[in-house]
Design an enzyme around this catalytic site. Structure first.
Site: not given
Length: 704
Positions: A539, A622, A650
């Site tokens: 992230s 992702e 995530h």
């Protein structure tokens, strides 16, 4: 009115069969008694198999407590969880402990699946993969404990006898139950769900028969189908004995959270007998301004604490039994790296009195009788429960679910402090291998982007810090500096924050300065080998890692868990709503050729010189966002490898995946920074691939 269909679906199974006790599983979930043993090195399995109470990340301040305290304050209940990579599942149990320490822990119910948090992204429901906090609730007579348990993909209300004589399911909701509470008299259970989710899913399925309209409901990186919208929350009341269900009354609704609380940081507040209330509010117009402490009297008078001990960082607060003294917990010190517990009598001249100052992280604290019950952890001590005297600060351990770590040798951890080039405070934890000899330069791994509590694997838990140290690496676990916007005048909204952070990539440059300064400290002390430094991140940490790889030559190897922001992929694969959001923040649209804007941040535009070996281990949700980067690096002949994990989010939540990610990261950095290979025959193929990357890299002109 709630439809008969919804009420019937919730209650049907309560009439379909007599209650059946929960099935037993994971008999070794409670820690076995310690046996005297010589200390041994830590392994990845030790870290994956940690027993957890609440969310595993030590930086999760402002979340609900995972601890439910009995009416008399003598016992506590919680969900104990441990990952099992072999079955790719979790052992979970409802556990009760006696807070006096006179009895050992007891399991009241075993079983259930991990419950993960969902969040809203532009009004659409997205599963982020992070464990949800389940707080057991005691009935007013102390005979029953209600809690949430997930089986076969649906979360329901369960209740267990506090004396250990069985546990039973209470609801049969079509959709997940979000939260629960006992009614005032303790005879009924109030729960919240979103019945409209089932209808919304049916609607999307019906629409698909004629082809979905590609619109703002799509986020192609998650799925090539519309995401479900958020639907209204409804509160119901159920009699756990008969199974009778009805809509909750106004008084019952007040007992449960009707809004989505997942992932949100809860502003600390506390109500005292007689109507006194303590709360926090921003001390300035900026959303980044520190919180200040305010007490509101019943008559409307406001008392603002102006002492140094009240300059922000509040995480929780409670009134004493008389409602005279306020007890509050806050983060403080350099870069908020310590915690302090204070006692304050509003309206009197004396400043708050420090009861306890500690480097440990205290989370989920609740009043238990006249004491505080908290989870506690530090860099080398996994999470456990402690009781704290709010008068003296005296602390004693109440329950340790990870006794085995007392027999594991961990390296020395040192807290480092520094400021970056715009004067923002930052810090990091330097972890050295057990038995490190001063003067020996080591390869070093940088792990991001929070460094609080027990040092597992950084934010997202993919880079096993202590396991790296056990294999001869120094590790610098970094706490990110505050937003660069915090150093800018005139900030009055989140739009201002975003604009200040994005201007000439100011936030990325600020964080890069922090990385460079922290790494430089370790290199200057003769500990880190400047030619053998690796960087990691998920992230925001991945964003910092990628920016550093483009704008410095500090690193010899890298591994990231999320990827990437590129001129085309960010606005294409994120979907229409994401593209509009990013454009509103100042990012150019995909149709505009903007190389000058993107060059400091795009790995694709810099692919020809991105020769640092890069490992990407990504969630399938992702991966589309990474394809432009991966393709550009591969076409440029750069050393890159990408792995995709199915059914992931995530935050990767599946134990088998986390175990594989740990191992591959350890192998990757050992290969590139230490020249080592694992002799396991099952890994031969990976080393053949990596050797091809190494040889191709050597043949490139820049390495001649």
């Amino acid at each position: 009115m709630v439809s008969t269909r919804v009420l019937g679906a919730i209650a049907a199974a309560n009439f379909a069969a007599l209650p059946a006790p929960a099935l037993a599983a994971c008999d070794d979930l409670l820690p076995p008694p310690r046996a005297a043993a010589a200390k041994r090195p830590v392994t990845p399995d030790d870290l994956v198999g940690l027993r957890d109470i609440g969310q595993p990340d030590g930086a999760m301040f402002g979340q609900p407590s995972p601890l439910g305290v009995s009416p008399g304050g003598t016992k506590a209940a919680f969900i104990l969880s441990r990952a099992d990579p072999k079955t790719n599942s979790y052992c979970r149990a409802l556990v009760v402990i006696d807070l006096s320490g006179s009895e050992g822990p007891r399991i009241l119910d075993r079983g259930g699946e991990m419950i993960t948090n969902t969040t809203l992204a532009r009004g659409l429901v997205v599963d982020v993969g992070f464990p949800a906090i389940v707080t057991p609730a005691w009935s007013s007579d102390g005979r029953w404990i209600a809690y949430l348990r997930r089986d076969h993909g649906v979360t329901q209300v369960w209740r267990a006898r506090a004396d250990g004589r069985g546990a039973w399911r209470v609801t049969r909701s079509e959709v997940d139950v979000k939260t629960l509470a006992w009614s005032g008299e303790g005879k009924r259970l109030v729960f919240v769900s979103q019945p409209g989710q089932a209808e919304a899913a049916d609607k999307v399925a019906r629409e698909g028969r004629g082809g979905w309209l590609y619109d703002a409901r799509f986020a192609p990186n998650y799925a090539m189908r519309p995401l479900l919208p958020d639907t209204p929350r409804r509160a119901f009341s159920i009699d756990p004995e008969s199974g009778e269900v009805r809509s909750a009354s106004a008084a019952e609704k007040a007992l449960v959270a009707m809004e989505d609380q997942s992932g949100a940081s809860i502003a600390p507040q506390a109500a005292a007998p007689g109507g006194r209330r303590a709360l926090t509010e921003r001390s300035g117009a900026s959303p980044l301004a520190p919180l200040r402490l305010v007490v509101e009297e019943r008559g409307g008078e406001r008392i603002v604490c102006s002492a140094k001990a009240c300059d922000g960082g509040f995480t929780a607060m409670w009134w004493d039994r008389e409602g005279r003294d306020l007890i509050f917990l806050r983060r403080e010190g350099w870069a908020k790296g310590r915690m302090g517990l204070y006692r304050w009598r509003p309206g009197e001249a004396a400043a708050p009195r420090a009861i306890l100052r500690t480097g440990n992280v205290l989370l989920g604290c609740v009043m238990a009788g006249t004491s505080l019950l908290c989870t506690s952890e530090n860099a080398t001590t996994p999470r456990h429960l402690v009781m704290i005297d709010p008068d003296t600060g005296e602390t004693r351990r109440a329950f340790d679910p990870n006794l085995q770590f007392r027999d594991i040798a961990l390296g020395k951890v040192e807290r480092l402090h520094w400021k970056n080039d715009v004067g923002l405070e930052a810090r990091g934890d330097l972890v050295l291998p057990p038995g490190y000899r001063p003067g020996v330069r080591l390869p070093m791994i940088v792990v991001q982007y929070h460094s609080d509590g027990f040092l597992r694997g950084g934010t997202g838990d993919e880079y096993p810090i202590h396991a790296f140290a056990a294999r001869g690496f120094a590790v610098l676990s970094i706490e990110r500096a505050p937003f660069v916007a915090a150093s800018r005048p005139g900030i009055r909204s989140w739009a201002d924050v975003n604009a200040a952070n994005l201007e000439d990539w100011a936030e990325r440059r600020s964080l890069l300065s922090s990385l460079e300064t922290g790494i430089g400290m370790v290199v200057d002390r003769g500990i880190a080998d400047p030619a053998r430094i690796g960087i990691t991140g998920l992230s925001d940490g991945s964003s910092s890692a990628r920016f550093a790889l483009i704008n410095t030559d500090l690193f010899a190897a890298a591994a990231i868990s999320t990827c990437c922001m590129e001129p085309q992929s960010i606005t294409t694969y994120g979907g229409i709503a994401y593209a509009e959001t990013m454009e509103a923040m100042g990012f150019p649209p995909a149709s505009r050729d903007s190389p000058d804007f993107w060059r400091p941040y795009s790995m694709a535009l810099n692919a020809s010189r991105m020769d640092v070996p890069l490992l990407m281990q990504l969630a399938d949700e992702e991966t589309l966002l990474a394809l432009q980067t991966f393709t550009a690096l591969r076409e440029a002949g750069q050393p890159v490898e990408m792995h995709v994990f199915p059914g992931e989010h995530h935050i990767k939540w599946q134990p088998a995946h986390r175990r594989a990610i740990y191992e591959r990261n350890l192998d990757w950095f050992a290969f590139w920074l230490q020249g080592r290979r694992d002799t396991d025959p099952g890994k031969a193929a990976q080393y053949r691939r990596w050797q091809v990357l190494r040889e191709a890299r050597r043949e490139r002109p820049s390495h001649s």
